[in-house]
Design a protein around this motif. Sequence first.
Motif, PDB file in Angstrom:
ATOM      1  N   ASN A  13      37.671  48.891 -16.192  1.00 43.27           N
ATOM      2  CA  ASN A  13      37.265  49.110 -17.752  1.00 43.27           C
ATOM      3  C   ASN A  13      36.723  49.236 -18.317  1.00 43.27           C
ATOM      4  OD1 ASN A  13      36.288  46.175 -16.187  1.00 43.27           O
ATOM      5  ND2 ASN A  13      33.791  47.308 -15.229  1.00 43.27           N
ATOM      6  N   ASP A  14      36.834  50.731 -17.964  1.00 42.18           N
ATOM      7  CA  ASP A  14      37.016  52.257 -18.998  1.00 42.18           C
ATOM      8  C   ASP A  14      38.599  52.220 -19.712  1.00 42.18           C
ATOM      9  OD1 ASP A  14      37.874  53.095 -17.138  1.00 42.18           O
ATOM     10  OD2 ASP A  14      36.098  54.976 -16.689  1.00 42.18           O
ATOM     11  N   PHE A  15      39.343  51.340 -19.503  1.00 41.24           N
ATOM     12  CA  PHE A  15      41.154  51.964 -19.269  1.00 41.24           C
ATOM     13  C   PHE A  15      41.151  51.980 -21.500  1.00 41.24           C
ATOM     14  CE2 PHE A  15      45.206  49.555 -20.736  1.00 41.24           C
ATOM     15  CZ  PHE A  15      46.009  50.377 -19.777  1.00 41.24           C
ATOM     16  N   MET A  16      41.840  53.073 -21.004  1.00 41.26           N
ATOM     17  CA  MET A  16      41.606  53.963 -22.492  1.00 41.26           C
ATOM     18  C   MET A  16      40.635  54.555 -23.434  1.00 41.26           C
ATOM     19  SD  MET A  16      45.008  53.384 -23.538  1.00 41.26           S
ATOM     20  CE  MET A  16      46.998  52.988 -22.867  1.00 41.26           C
ATOM     21  N   ALA A  28      30.139  46.011 -27.301  1.00 43.88           N
ATOM     22  CA  ALA A  28      29.100  46.015 -28.573  1.00 43.88           C
ATOM     23  C   ALA A  28      29.354  44.883 -29.183  1.00 43.88           C
ATOM     24  CB  ALA A  28      28.247  47.047 -28.889  1.00 43.88           C
ATOM     25  N   HIS A  29      31.341  46.219 -30.122  1.00 47.10           N
ATOM     26  CA  HIS A  29      31.567  45.215 -31.117  1.00 47.10           C
ATOM     27  C   HIS A  29      33.419  45.078 -30.866  1.00 47.10           C
ATOM     28  CE1 HIS A  29      28.061  46.447 -33.358  1.00 47.10           C
ATOM     29  NE2 HIS A  29      28.323  47.919 -32.732  1.00 47.10           N
ATOM     30  N   ALA A  30      33.713  44.895 -30.124  1.00 47.85           N
ATOM     31  CA  ALA A  30      35.180  45.248 -29.976  1.00 47.85           C
ATOM     32  C   ALA A  30      35.629  44.112 -28.743  1.00 47.85           C
ATOM     33  CB  ALA A  30      36.157  45.682 -30.089  1.00 47.85           C
ATOM     34  N   LYS A  31      35.682  44.466 -27.755  1.00 47.58           N
ATOM     35  CA  LYS A  31      35.354  43.182 -26.335  1.00 47.58           C
ATOM     36  C   LYS A  31      35.604  41.643 -26.946  1.00 47.58           C
ATOM     37  CE  LYS A  31      34.526  42.596 -21.634  1.00 47.58           C
ATOM     38  NZ  LYS A  31      33.679  43.120 -20.481  1.00 47.58           N
ATOM     39  N   ASN A 111      50.567  44.466 -16.907  1.00 48.56           N
ATOM     40  CA  ASN A 111      48.661  43.758 -15.823  1.00 48.56           C
ATOM     41  C   ASN A 111      47.721  43.981 -15.984  1.00 48.56           C
ATOM     42  OD1 ASN A 111      49.866  44.853 -13.402  1.00 48.56           O
ATOM     43  ND2 ASN A 111      50.560  46.783 -14.378  1.00 48.56           N
ATOM     44  N   MET A 112      47.715  44.085 -17.839  1.00 45.66           N
ATOM     45  CA  MET A 112      45.747  43.915 -18.296  1.00 45.66           C
ATOM     46  C   MET A 112      46.717  41.962 -18.287  1.00 45.66           C
ATOM     47  SD  MET A 112      45.866  45.413 -21.375  1.00 45.66           S
ATOM     48  CE  MET A 112      44.745  45.447 -21.813  1.00 45.66           C
ATOM     49  N   ASP A 427      43.431  43.346 -26.822  1.00 49.18           N
ATOM     50  CA  ASP A 427      42.779  44.308 -26.341  1.00 49.18           C
ATOM     51  C   ASP A 427      42.742  45.743 -26.203  1.00 49.18           C
ATOM     52  OD1 ASP A 427      40.515  44.505 -24.640  1.00 49.18           O
ATOM     53  OD2 ASP A 427      41.256  44.062 -22.928  1.00 49.18           O
ATOM     54  N   TYR A 428      43.953  45.936 -25.785  1.00 49.35           N
ATOM     55  CA  TYR A 428      44.787  47.119 -25.819  1.00 49.35           C
ATOM     56  C   TYR A 428      44.456  47.765 -26.462  1.00 49.35           C
ATOM     57  CZ  TYR A 428      49.403  50.263 -24.863  1.00 49.35           C
ATOM     58  OH  TYR A 428      49.710  51.522 -25.014  1.00 49.35           O
ATOM     59  N   PHE A 429      45.515  47.219 -28.014  1.00 46.57           N
ATOM     60  CA  PHE A 429      44.471  47.656 -29.706  1.00 46.57           C
ATOM     61  C   PHE A 429      43.294  48.351 -29.705  1.00 46.57           C
ATOM     62  CE2 PHE A 429      43.037  47.107 -33.644  1.00 46.57           C
ATOM     63  CZ  PHE A 429      43.775  47.322 -34.322  1.00 46.57           C
ATOM     64  N   ARG A 430      42.378  47.130 -29.051  1.00 48.26           N
ATOM     65  CA  ARG A 430      40.630  47.703 -29.794  1.00 48.26           C
ATOM     66  C   ARG A 430      40.554  49.341 -28.729  1.00 48.26           C
ATOM     67  NH1 ARG A 430      38.928  41.366 -30.037  1.00 48.26           N
ATOM     68  NH2 ARG A 430      40.449  40.582 -31.723  1.00 48.26           N
TER      69      ARG A 430
END
Length: 471
Positions: A13-16, A28-31, A111-112, A427-430
């Motif tokens: 969940n904390d990837f990157m 809170a703002h990106a996901k 994998n994402m 999601d990768y970018f965020r």
Amino acid sequence: MKPPPRRRRTLKNDFMLQGPTAERLYAAHAKNAPIYDYHCHLSAQEIHEDRIFDNISSMWLKHDHYKWRTMRFAGVPERYVTGDGSDADKFRHFAKTAGRLVGSPIYHWSNMELSTYFGVEEALTEKNWEAVYDRCNRKIREESLSPVKIILNSNVKLICTTDDPTDSLEHHILLKEKGHPFQVLPTFRPDKALAIRKPGWTEYLKELEKASGISIGNFRDLADALVDRIGFFHSQGCVLADHSLESLLETSGTLEDAEAVFQKAVLGMEVDFLEGEIFRNQLLVLLAGAYAKNNWAMQLHIGALRNNNSRWAAVLGPDAGFDVMNDFPVARPLAALLDAMDGNGGLPNTILYTLNDKDNLVLSTLPHCFSIDSVPGKVQFGSAWWFNDHKQGMLDHFTTLANQGMLADFVGMLTDSRSFLSYARHDYFRRILCSFLGTLVDEGEFHGDPEILGGIVEDICSNNIRNYLGL
């Protein structure tokens, strides 16, 4: 078949996400921010027809030249890349390749995508390919996965496709009648009209004549025909134009020069490089004025060197994985082109992309020369593109924007993809964005006001591009 053994989750969940502030910003703002995919190569026809995918290979590998390049470099025979190999064998060969892609964004994206859309938590390798293949195919069947379902599941609000001026936009029109809770809008991309030195240009004029109803006998007729199609695209909700600039040369040509080049081409005479640049730049200036009148944004994709393997290009055609970045100078010619547009009273909102990161500083500073009142970031250095849309490329892009410009006004991420599963790239970018911003806060380089920080994240993820396009 036995399910694969339980493994540690590949992408946690904390990837990157580096640090507590990054984790808070993301959660809170990106996901869950909506996606506005303002540049992609998805097919409006496929979205309209909304057919259930045959299997994971047809869904995942069929159009993805990123994956094709890695497979070829790993020595996979072409029949298992784009050829007549079975879909299962193509997946097997990609799985073997993916399991060795250490440090690659394609490993991350793949994998994402498997985790996000199919619940596959273990890394894809040659050891588990068959179980993963069966699991994905079972989910496609059981949940009737189709383009529209993937779009809805991804919280997408806008898709801007890439369309030739001669396109009837039939499927865009039909999609509007469907009443989906997302928009699919065309993007006007007249590259074929500007490519006067490429084979087939005169034949293309006939197609444009038919679409516009305007007989094209001179340069002005060509401009009028394109403006006519701009009007049609505008009537169907278009808010963007796009151009691929595979060369840039500062020219002092005139409309009369462009007319002379046009006449040479229609007579079958050879047009040299300088003449082609004069013709294209003069037409770009006229088109920019038309975009500005319609309140469109213009995208300039700079620096692709395409179809470098002529043998395979003859077999597979364009966009098959044989392109790289070019390395020509951009500062003087790009500045001159934008200045000519601005002097003509027609510089629209403009997004600049470079395929070569040597130009990051130029594209982050040049926009400041064309700022106007009340329009944040009128000219933008667009998202890290193609060969740069990986972790380091994005961090370099953020750093350059922050150092030289206004990162908070950046219009954010796009997929530039032909795959419906590529929304995982947002999601990768965020995650990378939140980690970049969170690190600045955690290291005391920026204040930690939660309202301001949260607003910046939401703006970059969604709000800025929505406002920039006037949606």
